[in-house]
Structure formats: structure tokens, C-alpha cells
Design a protein around this motif. Structure first.
Motif, PDB file in Angstrom:
ATOM      1  N   MET A 243      10.793   7.283   3.494  1.00  0.00           N
ATOM      2  CA  MET A 243      10.877   7.849   2.150  1.00  0.00           C
ATOM      3  C   MET A 243      10.272   6.912   1.122  1.00  0.00           C
ATOM      4  O   MET A 243       9.530   7.331   0.224  1.00  0.00           O
ATOM      5  CB  MET A 243      12.342   8.147   1.813  1.00  0.00           C
ATOM      6  CG  MET A 243      12.944   9.302   2.589  1.00  0.00           C
ATOM      7  SD  MET A 243      12.400  10.892   1.955  1.00  0.00           S
ATOM      8  CE  MET A 243      13.364  11.010   0.440  1.00  0.00           C
ATOM      9  N   ALA A 244      10.574   5.611   1.242  1.00  0.00           N
ATOM     10  CA  ALA A 244      10.038   4.630   0.298  1.00  0.00           C
ATOM     11  C   ALA A 244       8.520   4.566   0.377  1.00  0.00           C
ATOM     12  O   ALA A 244       7.830   4.503  -0.655  1.00  0.00           O
ATOM     13  CB  ALA A 244      10.653   3.260   0.568  1.00  0.00           C
ATOM     14  N   GLU A 245       8.001   4.581   1.600  1.00  0.00           N
ATOM     15  CA  GLU A 245       6.549   4.535   1.778  1.00  0.00           C
ATOM     16  C   GLU A 245       5.887   5.792   1.233  1.00  0.00           C
ATOM     17  O   GLU A 245       4.811   5.724   0.616  1.00  0.00           O
ATOM     18  CB  GLU A 245       6.213   4.359   3.263  1.00  0.00           C
ATOM     19  CG  GLU A 245       6.580   2.981   3.812  1.00  0.00           C
ATOM     20  CD  GLU A 245       6.352   2.880   5.313  1.00  0.00           C
ATOM     21  OE1 GLU A 245       6.085   3.933   5.938  1.00  0.00           O
ATOM     22  OE2 GLU A 245       6.435   1.762   5.844  1.00  0.00           O
ATOM     23  N   LEU A 246       6.523   6.941   1.435  1.00  0.00           N
ATOM     24  CA  LEU A 246       5.966   8.182   0.924  1.00  0.00           C
ATOM     25  C   LEU A 246       5.962   8.199  -0.597  1.00  0.00           C
ATOM     26  O   LEU A 246       4.975   8.619  -1.225  1.00  0.00           O
ATOM     27  CB  LEU A 246       6.770   9.367   1.462  1.00  0.00           C
ATOM     28  CG  LEU A 246       6.303  10.763   1.024  1.00  0.00           C
ATOM     29  CD1 LEU A 246       4.865  11.013   1.455  1.00  0.00           C
ATOM     30  CD2 LEU A 246       7.229  11.836   1.600  1.00  0.00           C
ATOM     31  N   ILE A 247       7.025   7.719  -1.206  1.00  0.00           N
ATOM     32  CA  ILE A 247       7.095   7.660  -2.678  1.00  0.00           C
ATOM     33  C   ILE A 247       5.998   6.746  -3.223  1.00  0.00           C
ATOM     34  O   ILE A 247       5.305   7.091  -4.195  1.00  0.00           O
ATOM     35  CB  ILE A 247       8.493   7.198  -3.122  1.00  0.00           C
ATOM     36  CG1 ILE A 247       9.510   8.323  -2.883  1.00  0.00           C
ATOM     37  CG2 ILE A 247       8.490   6.782  -4.599  1.00  0.00           C
ATOM     38  CD1 ILE A 247      10.953   7.896  -3.048  1.00  0.00           C
ATOM     39  N   ASP A 248       5.812   5.603  -2.588  1.00  0.00           N
ATOM     40  CA  ASP A 248       4.742   4.690  -3.023  1.00  0.00           C
ATOM     41  C   ASP A 248       3.372   5.343  -2.882  1.00  0.00           C
ATOM     42  O   ASP A 248       2.510   5.212  -3.759  1.00  0.00           O
ATOM     43  CB  ASP A 248       4.785   3.401  -2.193  1.00  0.00           C
ATOM     44  CG  ASP A 248       5.952   2.502  -2.573  1.00  0.00           C
ATOM     45  OD1 ASP A 248       6.525   2.708  -3.668  1.00  0.00           O
ATOM     46  OD2 ASP A 248       6.287   1.601  -1.780  1.00  0.00           O
ATOM     47  N   HIS A 249       3.186   6.046  -1.787  1.00  0.00           N
ATOM     48  CA  HIS A 249       1.903   6.708  -1.539  1.00  0.00           C
ATOM     49  C   HIS A 249       1.633   7.785  -2.587  1.00  0.00           C
ATOM     50  O   HIS A 249       0.498   7.906  -3.098  1.00  0.00           O
ATOM     51  CB  HIS A 249       1.915   7.321  -0.137  1.00  0.00           C
ATOM     52  CG  HIS A 249       0.640   8.002   0.236  1.00  0.00           C
ATOM     53  ND1 HIS A 249      -0.543   7.324   0.407  1.00  0.00           N
ATOM     54  CD2 HIS A 249       0.355   9.331   0.455  1.00  0.00           C
ATOM     55  CE1 HIS A 249      -1.507   8.175   0.720  1.00  0.00           C
ATOM     56  NE2 HIS A 249      -0.981   9.395   0.762  1.00  0.00           N
ATOM     57  N   ILE A 250       2.652   8.569  -2.921  1.00  0.00           N
ATOM     58  CA  ILE A 250       2.495   9.622  -3.921  1.00  0.00           C
ATOM     59  C   ILE A 250       2.129   9.024  -5.277  1.00  0.00           C
ATOM     60  O   ILE A 250       1.254   9.538  -5.990  1.00  0.00           O
ATOM     61  CB  ILE A 250       3.789  10.457  -4.011  1.00  0.00           C
ATOM     62  CG1 ILE A 250       3.949  11.297  -2.738  1.00  0.00           C
ATOM     63  CG2 ILE A 250       3.787  11.354  -5.245  1.00  0.00           C
ATOM     64  CD1 ILE A 250       5.296  11.981  -2.613  1.00  0.00           C
ATOM     65  N   ARG A 251       2.778   7.923  -5.620  1.00  0.00           N
ATOM     66  CA  ARG A 251       2.461   7.256  -6.892  1.00  0.00           C
ATOM     67  C   ARG A 251       1.036   6.712  -6.897  1.00  0.00           C
ATOM     68  O   ARG A 251       0.285   6.885  -7.864  1.00  0.00           O
ATOM     69  CB  ARG A 251       3.459   6.122  -7.129  1.00  0.00           C
ATOM     70  CG  ARG A 251       4.859   6.592  -7.508  1.00  0.00           C
ATOM     71  CD  ARG A 251       5.815   5.430  -7.506  1.00  0.00           C
ATOM     72  NE  ARG A 251       7.147   5.800  -7.991  1.00  0.00           N
ATOM     73  CZ  ARG A 251       8.238   5.066  -7.786  1.00  0.00           C
ATOM     74  NH1 ARG A 251       8.155   3.911  -7.114  1.00  0.00           N
ATOM     75  NH2 ARG A 251       9.410   5.474  -8.261  1.00  0.00           N
ATOM     76  N   GLN A 252       0.661   6.055  -5.803  1.00  0.00           N
ATOM     77  CA  GLN A 252      -0.662   5.441  -5.742  1.00  0.00           C
ATOM     78  C   GLN A 252      -1.781   6.473  -5.761  1.00  0.00           C
ATOM     79  O   GLN A 252      -2.832   6.260  -6.380  1.00  0.00           O
ATOM     80  CB  GLN A 252      -0.776   4.586  -4.471  1.00  0.00           C
ATOM     81  CG  GLN A 252       0.087   3.330  -4.500  1.00  0.00           C
ATOM     82  CD  GLN A 252       0.158   2.637  -3.146  1.00  0.00           C
ATOM     83  OE1 GLN A 252      -0.532   3.018  -2.202  1.00  0.00           O
ATOM     84  NE2 GLN A 252       1.013   1.634  -3.042  1.00  0.00           N
TER      85      GLN A 252
END
Length: 313
Positions: A243-252
């Protein structure tokens, strides 16, 4: 007393159905060809191919609230339907894990794999297992392929062609009717393909985050790409790390839209939306619906319109 008995007899006769027999009457004759579709989307495609063919009956095996059939277990209702079936149309590509059992139980049943011969994408669940270094459990392994071909009209056209050809092989007497039905439907699907292409043309090159891998074929066929999945396993929630990696990816990536599915909860999407500001939209995996001649095209077009509106900058 005789008068009373006469009155009672008259009442009994009045309550009997016409013809003077209290039985159910003549049974409905059995269809000449009993065709079963594994689930709703296969029924929608098959229905158009058999339309108007004399003596052909179509039944849908899994009930519409079942969703995708990855881990579906045959029910007594299914076995009853299959008992008298002549043909089973199924999606294939690993979607229906029970096909081996059906083939063993009904060796004379003609099986039509709608996805036969198509180039398949690897399952995202399979990829995620490799990334995490975990082996798949056999009882819950979805196979190596993404099976959701029907959600792209380009792939659905190939499925219709397979269904047509195999029904002709099973029922050659009405080959011309099957061909004409399929040709008319394929022309409609070609028009649908053009409409979807027009709607998604402004979105080409954009990444899309969906609930699961159901829409990967649709995205890739029209110039978009799968940028992330909210769920990689039908039964288990994603890990906090994922989930954390996906959130970072969406932001980036600056992804502004999350696509859920009407058959599933939006809880995960809502959590990610709060963290990223991405808006939530709903797509239809076409595993349930009202049915009808235009049900498939209407659902596909609505999905394309939703994606187009969500990704407009």
C-alpha cells in the motif's frame, strides 16, 4: 345426500384445469441443442451467435452474483444444468478452474474455449508472487495468465469467432445461421471498437490504477497502461508495504483517478484517495447485468466513457 354429493363433485370438477386432468399436462419438449455458458459474459456473447437458431436453448451456469470464476466451486445447481448439456462455452485462459472436473464427469460434453488461440498477458497476481518471492498455493493459484479478455472488444471479437466456429462444428445443419449471426455481431463489435478508440485516444500513454487486473487488456489495446492495482489477491488484503509503495507511485506519477469495480468494496480506494487526493470512479467487469442484445456493448461503452472523463486533463 345425493344432492350434496352432486354439488361437491361439480365444485371439484370446476377447480380442475381444462381437459379434466389434475396433472401438469404435457412437458415442454427438450431443446435439440442444450448450450450452457459458464457465466454472464460468455452468455452475452453466445446469445448473439445462437439467436434464432431452431431448437437451441442457452443456460448460464454460475449465477450472476458469483463474479469472476477464478476460485469458483461447482454447485448442485450447476451439476443439474450440466447433466443435460450438449455444449459448454467457457472463457478459458485459466478462469474456470473446474473445467477439468466437468470434462471428467461429462466426457461427451463439447467444450468451447472462447479464448483459445489468443495471446495472453501474464497475471498480475502471478507477477506479484514472483516479486515477493512467495510460491503460489495450488488451491488458490489463478494460473499464469490474465483471463479477462472479454472486457476489451478487440479480444471479444476473437472470442465470438471461436464460439461461432465450434458451434458450427457441433451443429453443422445450421452453419449458415451461426455465420450470419456472428457476422452481424462482429460488425457491431467493430463499431464499438471504433467508439472506444475515439473515446480513449486523448488518454493514450496515461497510466491507470484499477481495483484488479480485469481491465489490463482494455487499457493495452487502446494505448494506456496498467500503472497499479488496488488489489492483487481476491481473498487477502494487500500488505502495508504494498500500500505504501502504491501510494508513493501514485503521487510520483501524478495519477488523479482510481478505478474501482461495482462488484467490490471501495474501502481500499477510499484509503488511498485520502492519502493521494486521487478521485474514485467505478467500472463494470460485466460479470452481472440486465442481459439483452446490447448489454455487452452498453457496458463496454460506459467503461470507456468513464475512463475518458476521469483522465481528461
Amino acid at each position: 345426500m345425493k344432492k350434496t354429493m352432486a354439488v361437491l363433485l361439480a365444485l371439484v370438477l370446476a377447480l380442475l384445469p381444462l381437459g379434466g386432468c389434475a396433472s401438469t399436462g404435457e412437458e415442454t419438449p427438450r431443446a435439440r441443442l442444450q448450450v450452457v455458458a459458464s457465466f454472464y459474459p460468455m452468455a452475452l456473447l453466445t446469445e448473439r451467435v445462437i439467436e434464432g437458431v431452431p431448437g437451441v436453448a442457452l443456460h448460464t451456469m454460475a449465477q450472476m452474483n458469483t463474479g469472476c470464476l477464478h476460485d469458483y466451486q461447482l454447485q448442485p445447481r450447476d451439476m443439474k444444468i450440466l447433466e443435460n448439456a450438449d455444449v459448454l462455452v467457457y472463457n478459458g485462459a485459466g478462469m474456470e478452474g473446474f473445467i477439468g472436473r466437468v470434462a471428467a464427469l461429462r466426457p461427451g460434453l463439447k467444450l468451447i474455449e472462447a479464448s483459445a488461440g489468443q495471446a495472453l498477458l501474464e497475471s498480475a497476481a502471478h507477477e506479484h508472487e514472483h516479486e515477493d518471492g512467495h510460491e503460489a498455493h495450488e488451491e488458490h493459484h489463478h494460473g499464469d495468465a490474465n483471463a479477462h479478455l472479454w472486457l476489451s472488444p478487440k479480444r471479444a471479437m476473437a472470442q465470438v469467432e471461436n464460439i461461432r466456429d465450434e458451434l458450427i462444428a457441433a451443429d453443422p445443419e445450421y452453419a449458415q445461421v451461426y455465420r450470419e449471426n456472428a457476422q452481424a455481431f462482429l460488425q457491431e463489435l467493430e463499431q464499438l471498437d471504433g467508439q472506444v478508440a475515439t473515446l480513449l485516444a486523448p488518454c493514450q500513454g496515461q497510466g491507470v490504477v484499477t481495483f484488479h487486473e480485469g481491465f489490463t487488456y482494455l487499457l493495452e489495446d487502446y494505448g494506456l497502461y496498467q500503472a497499479g492495482l488496488l488489489q492483487t489477491d481476491d481473498e487477502n488484503a494487500p500488505s502495508p508495504r504494498y500500500m505504501a509503495e502504491l501510494i508513493d507511485h501514485i503521487r510520483q506519477e501524478g495519477i488523479a483517478a482510481l478505478f474501482c469495480e461495482k462488484q467490490y468494496s471501495t474501502r481500499l480506494a477510499e484509503a488511498i484517495s485520502r492519502e493521494t487526493g486521487a478521485k474514485i470512479y467505478t467500472l463494470d467487469t460485466i460479470v452481472s447485468g440486465p442481459g439483452g442484445r446490447d448489454a455487452y456493448a452498453n457496458a463496454v461503452l460506459q467503461n470507456a466513457q468513464t475512463i475518458s472523463e476521469a483522465l481528461k486533463k
